[in-house]
Design a protein around this motif. Structure first.
Motif: not given
Length: 230
Positions: A97-103, A34-39, A64-74, A79-82
């Motif tokens: 695909l992985p998507r960052r949870i912002c709010w 997944y090249p689009t994800l931060p470390p 991710c190492r920057n403290g962000t949370l990303w989810t995907w799947g069912h 349960q993905t928070g979106h």
């Protein structure tokens, strides 16, 4: 490097923070980057049952190492928070695909994540716990059962807001967390008394409850769960 597996699917995090997925239904040895994800710092997999990816409700979460949370799947129960909806087909069941949870986590730094059967839990650097997904049997720790217990966006567990949580563990429908000072709380399904709370015979607990007895030992630093054990 770390590896997490659920059924016949696995995620691997490299020392550089790259994320790879492997296992059925992919060919042996095949990995998906997944090249689009931060470390990535940590990965988790949740699944309702076992077997084929599309038929078992698998979802994924990574911190991710920057403290962000990303989810995907069912995403049938959020349960993905979106909380996503389509005007024609209704609620979005699958995120490809992985998507960052912002709010509401945009200003929060996530340090730990755990996934259960159609549930996800995230711990912030301040020790607060957010949960989302299905909560009909008190799995999310918000004190409610039934349809009202399901949360499609990250929701703070109020019962733990004054507890500085260090880490959380979940597998199917029950969870445990450890505070920074070594105390343990548990909640969710208790049919096999997997919550470990002395004198409690209820089959479900919808609020995090201290696991007494462990406080007589040395401080706890790690917890783990399976389907019906802790």
């Amino acid at each position: 490097m770390s590896i997490v597996c659920r059924g016949d699917i696995g995620l691997a995090v490299t020392v550089r923070g790259d994320l790879y997925k492997f296992g059925f239904p992919f060919s042996p040895g095949f990995v998906w980057n997944y090249p689009t994800l931060p470390p990535v710092a940590q990965a988790a997999i949740g699944s309702h049952g076992h077997g084929l990816y599309w038929s078992t409700g698998i979802h994924y979460a990574v911190v991710c190492r920057n403290g962000t949370l990303w989810t995907w799947g069912h995403n049938t129960f959020g349960q993905t928070g979106h909380d996503l909806a389509l005007p024609v087909s209704g609620f979005v069941d699958i995120l490809q695909l992985p998507r960052r949870i912002c709010w509401p986590l945009a200003d929060q730094k996530i340090v730990n994540v755990a996934c259960g059967a159609q549930t996800t839990f995230a711990v912030t650097d301040a020790g607060h716990v957010y949960s989302f997904g299905v909560g009909d049997r008190g799995q999310l720790g918000h004190g409610v059962y039934g349809v009202a217990g399901t949360k499609k966006v990250p929701t703070l567990i109020e019962q733990l807001k004054d507890v500085k949580v260090a880490m959380i563990a979940t597998h199917d429908s029950h969870s445990l967390c450890v505070s920074q000072d070594g105390r343990v709380w548990s909640w969710g399904v208790n049919v096999c008394r997997q919550l470990g709370i002395e004198g409690v015979n209820a089959e479900f607990l919808a609020l995090p409850t201290p696991v007494t007895g462990l406080d007589k030992q040395c401080p706890v630093v790690f917890v783990a769960t399976s389907s019906v054990t802790s």
